[in-house]
Design a protein around this motif. Structure first.
Motif, PDB file in Angstrom:
ATOM      1  N   GLY A 170      30.585  17.641 -17.283  1.00  0.00           N
ATOM      2  CA  GLY A 170      31.142  17.586 -18.184  1.00  0.00           C
ATOM      3  C   GLY A 170      30.668  16.619 -19.160  1.00  0.00           C
ATOM      4  O   GLY A 170      31.282  16.444 -20.207  1.00  0.00           O
ATOM      5  N   GLN A 171      29.444  16.099 -19.189  1.00  0.00           N
ATOM      6  CA  GLN A 171      28.944  15.287 -20.071  1.00  0.00           C
ATOM      7  C   GLN A 171      27.819  16.021 -20.954  1.00  0.00           C
ATOM      8  O   GLN A 171      27.195  16.970 -20.346  1.00  0.00           O
ATOM      9  N   ASP A 172      27.671  15.547 -22.075  1.00  0.00           N
ATOM     10  CA  ASP A 172      26.622  16.212 -22.817  1.00  0.00           C
ATOM     11  C   ASP A 172      25.177  16.051 -22.116  1.00  0.00           C
ATOM     12  O   ASP A 172      24.716  15.103 -22.070  1.00  0.00           O
ATOM     13  N   GLU A 173      24.562  17.121 -21.927  1.00  0.00           N
ATOM     14  CA  GLU A 173      22.988  17.305 -21.537  1.00  0.00           C
ATOM     15  C   GLU A 173      22.473  17.876 -22.892  1.00  0.00           C
ATOM     16  O   GLU A 173      22.419  18.868 -23.377  1.00  0.00           O
ATOM     17  N   ILE A 174      21.670  16.808 -23.362  1.00  0.00           N
ATOM     18  CA  ILE A 174      20.778  17.132 -24.846  1.00  0.00           C
ATOM     19  C   ILE A 174      19.533  17.581 -24.597  1.00  0.00           C
ATOM     20  O   ILE A 174      18.516  17.161 -23.729  1.00  0.00           O
ATOM     21  N   ASP A 175      19.326  18.844 -25.491  1.00  0.00           N
ATOM     22  CA  ASP A 175      17.909  19.394 -25.492  1.00  0.00           C
ATOM     23  C   ASP A 175      17.220  19.838 -24.425  1.00  0.00           C
ATOM     24  O   ASP A 175      16.276  19.330 -23.960  1.00  0.00           O
ATOM     25  N   ILE A 176      18.140  20.651 -23.723  1.00  0.00           N
ATOM     26  CA  ILE A 176      17.508  21.115 -22.275  1.00  0.00           C
ATOM     27  C   ILE A 176      17.255  22.449 -22.437  1.00  0.00           C
ATOM     28  O   ILE A 176      17.750  23.469 -23.283  1.00  0.00           O
ATOM     29  N   THR A 177      16.428  22.935 -21.294  1.00  0.00           N
ATOM     30  CA  THR A 177      15.990  24.292 -21.286  1.00  0.00           C
ATOM     31  C   THR A 177      16.383  24.537 -19.740  1.00  0.00           C
ATOM     32  O   THR A 177      15.881  23.708 -18.758  1.00  0.00           O
ATOM     33  N   HIS A 178      17.190  25.464 -19.184  1.00  0.00           N
ATOM     34  CA  HIS A 178      17.574  25.352 -17.963  1.00  0.00           C
ATOM     35  C   HIS A 178      18.280  26.501 -17.717  1.00  0.00           C
ATOM     36  O   HIS A 178      18.997  27.250 -18.502  1.00  0.00           O
ATOM     37  N   VAL A 179      18.317  27.133 -16.281  1.00  0.00           N
ATOM     38  CA  VAL A 179      19.088  28.160 -15.681  1.00  0.00           C
ATOM     39  C   VAL A 179      20.062  27.632 -14.865  1.00  0.00           C
ATOM     40  O   VAL A 179      19.784  26.940 -14.075  1.00  0.00           O
ATOM     41  N   PHE A 180      21.685  27.970 -15.256  1.00  0.00           N
ATOM     42  CA  PHE A 180      22.396  27.521 -14.347  1.00  0.00           C
ATOM     43  C   PHE A 180      22.998  28.616 -13.571  1.00  0.00           C
ATOM     44  O   PHE A 180      23.227  29.755 -14.059  1.00  0.00           O
ATOM     45  N   PRO A 181      22.933  28.633 -12.335  1.00  0.00           N
ATOM     46  CA  PRO A 181      23.197  29.600 -11.281  1.00  0.00           C
ATOM     47  C   PRO A 181      24.822  30.065 -11.415  1.00  0.00           C
ATOM     48  O   PRO A 181      25.215  29.473 -11.834  1.00  0.00           O
ATOM     49  N   PRO A 182      25.034  31.278 -11.077  1.00  0.00           N
ATOM     50  CA  PRO A 182      26.159  31.746 -11.115  1.00  0.00           C
ATOM     51  C   PRO A 182      27.372  30.967 -10.023  1.00  0.00           C
ATOM     52  O   PRO A 182      26.831  30.712  -9.084  1.00  0.00           O
ATOM     53  N   ASP A 183      28.651  30.874 -10.593  1.00  0.00           N
ATOM     54  CA  ASP A 183      29.414  30.761  -9.605  1.00  0.00           C
ATOM     55  C   ASP A 183      30.405  31.832  -9.333  1.00  0.00           C
ATOM     56  O   ASP A 183      30.878  32.553 -10.267  1.00  0.00           O
ATOM     57  N   ASN A 184      30.211  32.097  -8.047  1.00  0.00           N
ATOM     58  CA  ASN A 184      30.985  33.309  -7.769  1.00  0.00           C
ATOM     59  C   ASN A 184      32.451  33.258  -7.378  1.00  0.00           C
ATOM     60  O   ASN A 184      32.982  34.253  -7.300  1.00  0.00           O
TER      61      ASN A 184
END
Length: 82
Positions: free
Chosen positions: A10-24
């Motif tokens: 829930g915190q700002d993550e600044i200037d990233i490139t990322h894949v967040f996996p699914p939450d099923n």
């Protein structure tokens, strides 16, 4: 901490490139500003949201991430609602 951990908390993550996996198990809400956002279900090949900005957005917008969907961001600032 690994890339994406702050955003998931829930915190700002600044200037990233990322894949967040699914939450099923549940839907999530992501707050996004930046260049690229893709909310995608690999099983069904369905795009819930696909945004490519020529210039980065500067104010957060929220998007629903359905259960089972991955999130890919590029050059973005993001956080998830917790």
């Amino acid at each position: 901490m690994a890339v994406g951990d702050d955003a998931l908390a829930g915190q700002d993550e600044i200037d990233i490139t990322h894949v967040f996996p699914p939450d099923n198990t549940k839907s999530r809400t992501i707050w996004f500003k930046g260049y690229y956002l893709s909310i995608y279900n690999e099983q069904t090949e369905h795009y819930k949201t696909h945004i490519v900005n020529k210039t980065p957005t500067t104010e957060y917008e929220n998007y629903t991430v359905p259960a089972g969907y991955s999130v890919y961001v590029r050059a973005a600032t993001v956080k998830f609602e917790v």
